[in-house]
Motif scaffolding. Structure first.
Motif, mmCIF file in Angstrom:
data_model
loop_
_atom_site.group_PDB
_atom_site.id
_atom_site.type_symbol
_atom_site.label_atom_id
_atom_site.label_comp_id
_atom_site.label_asym_id
_atom_site.label_seq_id
_atom_site.Cartn_x
_atom_site.Cartn_y
_atom_site.Cartn_z
ATOM 1 N N GLU A 470 -15.071 -53.723 39.777
ATOM 2 C CA GLU A 470 -15.328 -52.486 40.518
ATOM 3 C C GLU A 470 -16.372 -51.642 39.814
ATOM 4 O OE1 GLU A 470 -11.666 -50.431 41.155
ATOM 5 O OE2 GLU A 470 -10.878 -52.010 42.468
ATOM 6 N N CYS A 471 -17.003 -50.748 40.588
ATOM 7 C CA CYS A 471 -17.982 -49.833 40.007
ATOM 8 C C CYS A 471 -17.261 -48.808 39.134
ATOM 9 C CB CYS A 471 -18.760 -49.110 41.099
ATOM 10 S SG CYS A 471 -19.929 -47.899 40.427
ATOM 11 N N PRO A 472 -17.762 -48.564 37.920
ATOM 12 C CA PRO A 472 -17.114 -47.553 37.081
ATOM 13 C C PRO A 472 -17.315 -46.129 37.609
ATOM 14 C CG PRO A 472 -19.067 -48.464 35.992
ATOM 15 C CD PRO A 472 -18.853 -49.263 37.237
ATOM 16 N N HIS A 473 -18.258 -45.927 38.535
ATOM 17 C CA HIS A 473 -18.539 -44.559 39.014
ATOM 18 C C HIS A 473 -18.114 -44.306 40.455
ATOM 19 C CE1 HIS A 473 -20.971 -44.721 35.446
ATOM 20 N NE2 HIS A 473 -21.723 -45.680 35.975
ATOM 21 N N CYS A 474 -17.720 -45.357 41.175
ATOM 22 C CA CYS A 474 -17.419 -45.203 42.596
ATOM 23 C C CYS A 474 -16.158 -45.994 42.953
ATOM 24 C CB CYS A 474 -18.551 -45.757 43.472
ATOM 25 S SG CYS A 474 -20.165 -45.059 43.141
ATOM 26 N N THR A 475 -15.540 -45.601 44.058
ATOM 27 C CA THR A 475 -14.448 -46.404 44.587
ATOM 28 C C THR A 475 -15.075 -47.525 45.408
ATOM 29 O OG1 THR A 475 -13.334 -44.303 44.859
ATOM 30 C CG2 THR A 475 -12.238 -46.221 45.785
ATOM 31 N N SER A 488 -23.867 -55.393 41.331
ATOM 32 C CA SER A 488 -24.373 -54.035 41.502
ATOM 33 C C SER A 488 -23.589 -53.285 42.568
ATOM 34 C CB SER A 488 -25.879 -54.046 41.776
ATOM 35 O OG SER A 488 -26.107 -54.347 43.109
ATOM 36 N N CYS A 489 -23.593 -51.948 42.394
ATOM 37 C CA CYS A 489 -22.859 -51.080 43.307
ATOM 38 C C CYS A 489 -23.812 -50.688 44.432
ATOM 39 C CB CYS A 489 -22.380 -49.843 42.566
ATOM 40 S SG CYS A 489 -21.627 -48.620 43.651
ATOM 41 N N HIS A 490 -23.348 -50.769 45.665
ATOM 42 C CA HIS A 490 -24.217 -50.411 46.780
ATOM 43 C C HIS A 490 -24.129 -48.923 47.136
ATOM 44 C CE1 HIS A 490 -24.958 -54.770 48.380
ATOM 45 N NE2 HIS A 490 -25.359 -54.588 47.143
ATOM 46 N N TYR A 491 -23.371 -48.157 46.356
ATOM 47 C CA TYR A 491 -23.271 -46.715 46.616
ATOM 48 C C TYR A 491 -23.958 -45.882 45.547
ATOM 49 C CZ TYR A 491 -19.989 -48.086 50.173
ATOM 50 O OH TYR A 491 -19.422 -48.660 51.274
ATOM 51 N N CYS A 492 -24.156 -46.465 44.344
ATOM 52 C CA CYS A 492 -24.876 -45.734 43.301
ATOM 53 C C CYS A 492 -25.818 -46.725 42.629
ATOM 54 C CB CYS A 492 -23.919 -45.091 42.303
ATOM 55 S SG CYS A 492 -23.122 -46.261 41.182
ATOM 56 N N ASP A 493 -26.434 -46.310 41.526
ATOM 57 C CA ASP A 493 -27.436 -47.176 40.895
ATOM 58 C C ASP A 493 -26.834 -48.163 39.908
ATOM 59 O OD1 ASP A 493 -29.233 -45.656 42.250
ATOM 60 O OD2 ASP A 493 -29.537 -44.255 40.585
HETATM 61 ZN ZN ZN Z 1 -21.198 -46.955 42.185
#
Ligand code: ZN
Ligand code: ADP
Ligand code: ZN
Length: 753
Positions: A470-475, A488-493
């Motif tokens: 999982e992304c460490p910065h987003c759900t 890679s996260c598709h909601y943040c960088d």
């Molecule tokens: Zn993210």
């Protein structure tokens, strides 16, 4: 309705007389203040509302616009009065009036209304119209040469003779133009100038916009096309506000018809604006326009560069840009003589801007037309329920093109029940679809596979302990991009290298890709069809507009057999050799709690399907689904879009869901979950209530954490007869949140993430 509201803004004007010999003027700055600030200006400056000025703010200089002392907002949209008036003797002076065309009253009113409707600071809306880096240097006018009698005997070489012969007509030309027209080097020009035979002159300012010719290449229209074009021309000629829905299956000639409305607008000397959801992907559209009108239109989007922006802005303001095609922000250009706005693919959620000023360009286009009194045309093969309801209620005129142009038939649709005929384990294309692709390729026709998911796999899971990456910065799950060996996260960088071992249990070779993205489908297709020329179309493989245009041209030239793409492929392209479209996962997009999930899915899949069989060979569409009985699948199968939308309407009506009621969302975000919960609870406690007013939440947003911020949502739902803005003003006024908490207001939300 047009009622004046005095002193709406922080530093309301008109309370005190201005100092003798100077003028007190409100100036709106492109910043998030509640309203304009007052300044004083010497009487000699004689400022008028709309003038673009430079004013001091703190120890900086800022560009702003002289605003109106009263605005014409209807009572529903008016802001509660606030603030105090600065005494005359403490006012600072306007530094200068800039040499730019003033913003006209219509545009100023539009800015005020958009701000009031979206509950945004008016300065932030103004910022969208001032998006021209006016502080940059003014371009120096180009200089050219004309002939003059040389002072003394001039040595005449053959090259010099050529130049003098060319210049004998007295026309001023630049060095480059002379060199290329006379076939000499720039040095020859310079030599003649040094010898005193040429002198410099300032050239007329550049006129970058060629004038489109409405008679350049008109189409031959018959039947429903002719009727629709006539009706649109009438609306344009009426020169008053109206909204028309132009509806028709893909390939029925909607674009062709609305170009006729633009022609009518040009004929009466007015400007037209065309809003496209994704202008960067519009190469084919530009060619169409050029074929019809002989020249290219002016273009406006975020990637055109500063110089083009400035020229288009000025061209809109002085009327020389007759047709502008742009992304949603083009709506805020300062047109001096607007006569028509076209909103193509009006159902697209890309018209909604989700950051900064949260607004829907389709709806605000209608507002601009209403305020300035010109027609707006919204265009779609699958109109939104909002637009259909407006047509139903008689607020919009509805024009329908029922069939494809030139006898092309609509593609036949087949539903593949994936439960009955699943693909082999670990693969995603069912045997039936594979066979269809094989036979299409064998006939030397093109096939396309559509999956709206970038990357290799949407989820990476440890087979040993069940850990999900999982992304460490987003759900959000991290998406594997195998080509680049990253998650890679598709909601943040956030991007990280693909780990070799499970981060939790440290097992080796235990991380497994779950589910398909288009990279994985491409891998499967390459194994199945090793000889096929495959082209992948996604934002990861196509670096920008130029690469996209080149890919599309390759497809049209038949240099590609199999196209594999994300939603980029759905964008109105005309692929004449494409006869088979396979939708890898038709159910994708139906999950989640989005009010419009069904509507959105049907719009997207219909659009993708519409790429098939646009020329003489009929097309086929194959939908892979695990829920073939779902109303969306059934509607795609029958092609009965109207009936599906009637069912949607019946479902939304009783609960007052849009368009039968109004929605506004509050999105509260903070650095910690506690701060977010606390602020959300305060909004919950002070929530408005009453007949026809309801608040849902607070609840964690589906994207409960985004870029490290914890998010909570509340949703205000009212009857259609109730305006949400006054309710929101009162509500926001009741809660004091700390500096670290951000509250975003989203009127008419489209995204519920
Ligand atoms: Zn993210
Ligand atoms: P839509 O916008 O509804 O998808 P288009 O306007 O793109 O449809 O038309 C589909 C194709 O048919 C285009 O290639 C267009 O040039 C062609 N076409 C449509 N109407 C006409 C017409 N009256 N004369 C010539 N070509 C037409
Ligand atoms: Zn593990």
């Amino acid at each position: 309705m047009a009622q004046a509201h005095p002193s709406l803004f922080t530093h309301g004007s008109g309370a005190d007389p201005a100092p003798v010999g100077s003028q007190r003027v409100p100036v709106l700055l492109p910043m998030p203040f509640a309203g304009p600030f007052d300044y004083k200006a010497p009487a000699s400056m004689a400022l008028q509302p709309g003038d673009i000025v430079s004013v001091p703010l703190g120890n900086r200089r800022e560009t702003g616009v002289v605003w109106d002392t009263h605005n014409t907002l209807p009572p529903d949209l008016a802001r509660p009065p606030s603030g105090k008036t600065v005494a005359d003797n403490r006012l600072r002076s306007v530094a200068e009036r800039l040499e730019l065309p003033p913003l006209n009253a219509e545009l100023r009113q539009f800015v005020d209304w958009v701000a009031a409707y979206t509950l945004s600071p008016p300065g932030m809306v103004l910022a969208m119209t001032l998006r021209l880096h006016m502080k940059g240097p003014t371009p120096t006018p180009a200089t050219g040469w004309i002939v003059q009698p040389p002072p003394s005997e001039l040595r005449l070489t053959p090259a010099r003779q050529k130049v003098l012969a060319l210049m004998a007509d007295g026309v001023a030309r630049t060095t480059t133009d002379i060199a290329s027209a006379a076939g000499v080097s720039a040095g020859v020009v310079k030599g003649l100038a040094d010898a005193g035979a040429l002198r410099t002159v300032l050239l007329e300012p550049e006129r970058p916009f060629a004038q489109p010719d409405p008679l350049h290449h008109p189409p031959v229209l018959e039947g429903a096309q002719k009727e629709a074009a006539t009706a649109l021309r009438q609306s344009v000629n009426a020169r008053c506000f109206s909204v028309t829905l132009l509806e028709g299956v893909t390939g029925s000639g909607k674009t062709e018809i609305y170009l006729e409305a633009i022609a009518a607008c040009l004929e009466q000397g007015q400007q037209a604006l065309v809003l496209l959801p994704e202008i960067a992907l519009s190469a084919q559209w530009m060619d169409r326009f050029t074929r019809r009108f002989g020249v290219r239109p002016a273009v406006w989007h975020s990637e055109i560069g500063q110089k083009a922006r400035r020229l288009t802005w000025l061209g809109a303001a002085d009327g020389s840009a007759r047709v502008v095609v742009g992304a949603r922000s083009a709506l805020f250009l300062p047109f001096c003589n607007p006569g028509l706005i076209i909103v193509d693919e009006e159902h697209e959620s890309l018209f909604k801007q989700e950051e900064g000023v949260i607004y829907n360009a389709r709806d605000m286009a209608v507002l601009r037309g209403r305020l300035a009194g010109f027609p707006v045309v919204v265009v779609s093969a699958t109109p939104s329920l909002e637009t259909l309801a407006n047509a139903e209620a008689g607020r919009y005129q509805r024009l329908v093109l029922p069939t494809r142009h030139g006898g092309a038939s609509l593609p036949q649709t087949h539903l593949l029940d994936m439960r009955a005929a699943p693909p082999p384990r670990g693969l995603f294309l069912s045997p039936q679809l594979v066979e269809d692709i094989a036979s299409t390729l064998a006939r030397e026709e093109q096939a396309m596979l559509f999956l709206n998911r970038r990357g290799y796999a949407p989820l990476t899971l440890c087979r040993t302990c069940g850990h999900r990456m999982e992304c460490p910065h987003c759900t959000a799950w991290l998406v594997e991009h195998r080509n680049r060996h990253v998650l890679s996260c598709h909601y943040c960088d956030h991007t990280e290298p693909m780990p070799a071992v499970c981060p939790t249990c440290k097992s080796e070779d235990s991380l497994t890709a779950i589910g398909p993205g288009i990279e994985r489908i491409t891998e499967e297709a390459r194994q199945l069809f090793p000889d096929a020329r495959i082209l992948v179309m996604s934002s990861d493989t196509l670096g920008g507009p130029a690469a996209t245009a080149e890919a599309v041209a390759k497809i049209a030239r038949r240099e590609v057999d199999l196209i594999i793409g994300t939603q980029i492929v759905a964008k109105g392209w005309h692929f004449p050799h494409l006869t088979l479209v396979g939708i890898v996962d038709a159910d994708l997009g139906l999950g989640g709690a989005d009010l419009r999930a069904g509507e959105r899915t049907i719009q997207l899949l219909h659009q993708v399907a519409g790429r098939a069989g646009r020329a003489s060979t009929p097309g086929r569409v194959v939908l892979q689904s695990y829920t073939p009985e779902h109303p969306v699948m059934q509607a795609l199968l029958s092609g009965d879009f109207d009936q599906f939308m009637e069912q949607e309407a019946e479902q939304r009506r009783p609960g007052f869901w849009p368009p039968y009621g109004r929605l506004a969302a509050l999105i509260i975000s903070a650095d910690t979950p506690q701060a977010a919960d606390e602020a959300a609870a305060q909004f919950g406690r002070t929530a408005p209530y009453g007949e026809g007013i309801q608040v849902l939440g607070p609840a964690p947003a589906p994207l409960a954490i985004l870029r490290g911020r914890h998010r909570r949502r509340l949703l205000l739902r009212t009857w259609r007869s109730i305006a949400v803005q006054p309710i929101l003003h009162r509500w926001l006024g009741l809660v004091q949140v700390s500096r670290h908490v951000r509250v975003e207001v989203d009127v008419d939300p489209v995204s519920f993430l």
